[in-house]
Design a protein around this motif. Structure first.
Motif, PDB file in Angstrom:
ATOM      1  N   GLU A   1     -30.025  43.926  19.874  1.00 26.49           N
ATOM      2  CA  GLU A   1     -29.904  42.672  19.129  1.00 26.49           C
ATOM      3  C   GLU A   1     -29.083  41.716  19.975  1.00 26.49           C
ATOM      4  O   GLU A   1     -27.967  42.044  20.399  1.00 26.49           O
ATOM      5  N   LEU A   2     -29.629  40.534  20.246  1.00 22.53           N
ATOM      6  CA  LEU A   2     -28.988  39.546  21.123  1.00 22.53           C
ATOM      7  C   LEU A   2     -28.691  38.268  20.350  1.00 22.53           C
ATOM      8  O   LEU A   2     -29.549  37.755  19.635  1.00 22.53           O
ATOM      9  N   HIS A   3     -27.475  37.739  20.550  1.00 23.90           N
ATOM     10  CA  HIS A   3     -27.100  36.444  20.000  1.00 23.90           C
ATOM     11  C   HIS A   3     -26.517  35.584  21.116  1.00 23.90           C
ATOM     12  O   HIS A   3     -25.595  36.016  21.811  1.00 23.90           O
ATOM     13  N   VAL A   4     -27.060  34.393  21.289  1.00 26.27           N
ATOM     14  CA  VAL A   4     -26.504  33.410  22.211  1.00 26.27           C
ATOM     15  C   VAL A   4     -26.006  32.247  21.350  1.00 26.27           C
ATOM     16  O   VAL A   4     -26.803  31.516  20.768  1.00 26.27           O
ATOM     17  N   TRP A   5     -24.711  32.088  21.283  1.00 25.51           N
ATOM     18  CA  TRP A   5     -24.122  31.111  20.373  1.00 25.51           C
ATOM     19  C   TRP A   5     -24.027  29.740  21.051  1.00 25.51           C
ATOM     20  O   TRP A   5     -23.336  29.592  22.059  1.00 25.51           O
ATOM     21  N   PRO A   6     -24.737  28.743  20.516  1.00 26.35           N
ATOM     22  CA  PRO A   6     -24.840  27.437  21.184  1.00 26.35           C
ATOM     23  C   PRO A   6     -23.499  26.714  21.255  1.00 26.35           C
ATOM     24  O   PRO A   6     -22.848  26.489  20.227  1.00 26.35           O
ATOM     25  N   GLY A   7     -23.087  26.391  22.473  1.00 28.65           N
ATOM     26  CA  GLY A   7     -21.833  25.669  22.667  1.00 28.65           C
ATOM     27  C   GLY A   7     -20.606  26.533  22.683  1.00 28.65           C
ATOM     28  O   GLY A   7     -19.482  26.028  22.728  1.00 28.65           O
ATOM     29  N   GLY A   8     -20.799  27.865  22.674  1.00 28.66           N
ATOM     30  CA  GLY A   8     -19.658  28.767  22.681  1.00 28.66           C
ATOM     31  C   GLY A   8     -19.094  28.969  24.078  1.00 28.66           C
ATOM     32  O   GLY A   8     -19.842  29.225  25.016  1.00 28.66           O
ATOM     33  N   PHE A   9     -17.770  28.836  24.216  1.00 29.21           N
ATOM     34  CA  PHE A   9     -17.114  29.188  25.479  1.00 29.21           C
ATOM     35  C   PHE A   9     -16.676  30.649  25.415  1.00 29.21           C
ATOM     36  O   PHE A   9     -16.739  31.291  24.360  1.00 29.21           O
ATOM     37  N   HIS A  10     -16.223  31.200  26.527  1.00 28.27           N
ATOM     38  CA  HIS A  10     -15.874  32.614  26.586  1.00 28.27           C
ATOM     39  C   HIS A  10     -14.705  32.910  25.647  1.00 28.27           C
ATOM     40  O   HIS A  10     -13.657  32.270  25.721  1.00 28.27           O
ATOM     41  N   GLY A  11     -14.912  33.870  24.762  1.00 30.25           N
ATOM     42  CA  GLY A  11     -13.848  34.270  23.848  1.00 30.25           C
ATOM     43  C   GLY A  11     -13.609  33.313  22.699  1.00 30.25           C
ATOM     44  O   GLY A  11     -12.561  33.367  22.052  1.00 30.25           O
ATOM     45  N   PHE A  12     -14.586  32.453  22.409  1.00 28.32           N
ATOM     46  CA  PHE A  12     -14.379  31.402  21.413  1.00 28.32           C
ATOM     47  C   PHE A  12     -14.020  31.939  20.038  1.00 28.32           C
ATOM     48  O   PHE A  12     -13.227  31.342  19.305  1.00 28.32           O
TER      49      PHE A  12
END
Length: 321
Positions: A283-294
């Protein structure tokens, strides 16, 4: 000729939070900054969070890689009847900073909600202890956990490995080691924006320079410390740099999440695709506008709330199965 890539936008709410975070955490970490970063204070609320889930902390000294002694801490409810799922936690920190208490707070609630037992390992850090020490220490901790599952109150059929950033990369490496050595049978593998590719050549690794948290130079710092002159050569194992694996068959169900505005985006998406190509479950999630460790640095942001909720839903399915 150097190619310049346009930078993806940060989520507006996270962008405002990042301005505050930047006053405490630098975007770029260079080798000479490692000693100072290691002096960052521990979370003063950890003891309260442990008490809130009615858990106790038990420290154990176990054999690590090469026979050296390493520490693990076990969190569990001493009044728990029977066995519950086990969560083996590996902390982040770019392979160079952090300790076993870094990030473990995110797993403590499962002690109360699912009767889980959380084990977190104090693997030795680079550059003092380069590859393969960190991943082998983690694997030694996982083996110890599995071998002592009944004593710890863990249902060995529900053992999950997880971590964030470097901890996610080490969790991926440990999962591969366990598969290849016929080691502990894992129920699932939780990879939170994992650090898994030493080559640092993706588009996203070029986009994030001098911005966000853990930029391209920071990534160079971490991988150089871990691998030294071997970095980028053919003399790097899939356990140190899981993106190099060409066969990802036989892995347990895997969860991968990453922000769209961080160095690790492309390598993490590619790893999920490689699991699917090998016939695996991911299961993959790419969170739009997320920086590392947000999610940890701006927990009240809407995107953080959504990310944590998705992680909780998946992990609950794994723990309850």
């Amino acid at each position: 000729m150097t190619t310049t890539f346009p930078v993806p936008p940060f989520d507006p709410e996270l962008s405002a939070a990042l301005a505050l975070v930047g006053e405490q955490i630098p975007s770029t970490l260079t080798p000479e900054m490692i000693p100072l970063m290691r002096q960052m204070p521990a979370d003063p609320t950890l003891a309260d969070q442990v008490a809130a889930v009615r858990a106790v902390a038990e420290d154990h000294i176990i054999p690590g890689y090469g026979g050296a002694e390493i520490a693990v801490t076990v969190y569990r409810n001493p009044e728990q009847v029977g066995t519950g799922p086990g969560i083996f936690h590996i902390h982040g920190g770019g392979m160079i900073i952090g300790d076993r208490f870094t990030g473990v707070q995110g797993f403590l609630p499962y002690i109360a909600s699912h009767g889980a037992v959380v084990v977190t390992v104090e693997y030795r850090l680079a550059p003092e202890f380069p590859d393969p020490v960190p991943v082998e220490d983690c694997y030694a901790g996982l083996k110890w956990t599995a071998e002592n599952a009944e004593k710890l109150g863990i249902d060995s059929s529900r053992l999950i490995v997880g971590g964030a950033s470097a901890g996610g990369g080490l969790a991926a490496g440990v999962t591969l080691l366990s598969r290849d050595r016929q080691g502990p049978q894992l129920r699932a593998s939780l990879l939170i924006y994992p650090m898994i590719d030493d080559r640092n050549t993706t588009v996203s690794s070029h986009q994030i320079q001098g911005i966000g948290v853990w930029d391209r130079v920071s990534n160079d710092t971490g991988w150089d410390a871990l691998l030294g002159d071997r970095r980028g050569t053919d003399d790097v194992s899939i356990y140190a740099s899981p993106s190099r694996a060409t066969d990802l068959s036989g892995l347990p169900p895997t969860f991968i999440e990453v922000g769209s505005a961080e160095v690790f985006r492309d390598e993490d998406v590619a790893y999920a695709s490689a699991i699917w190509a090998s016939g695996g479950d991911c299961e993959l999630h790419v969170w739009p506008g997320g920086f590392h460790g947000f999610d940890g640095l701006a927990p009240q942001a809407q995107l953080s709330i959504m990310a944590v909720a998705a992680r909780v839903q998946w992990l609950t399915r794994m723990l309850d199965a």
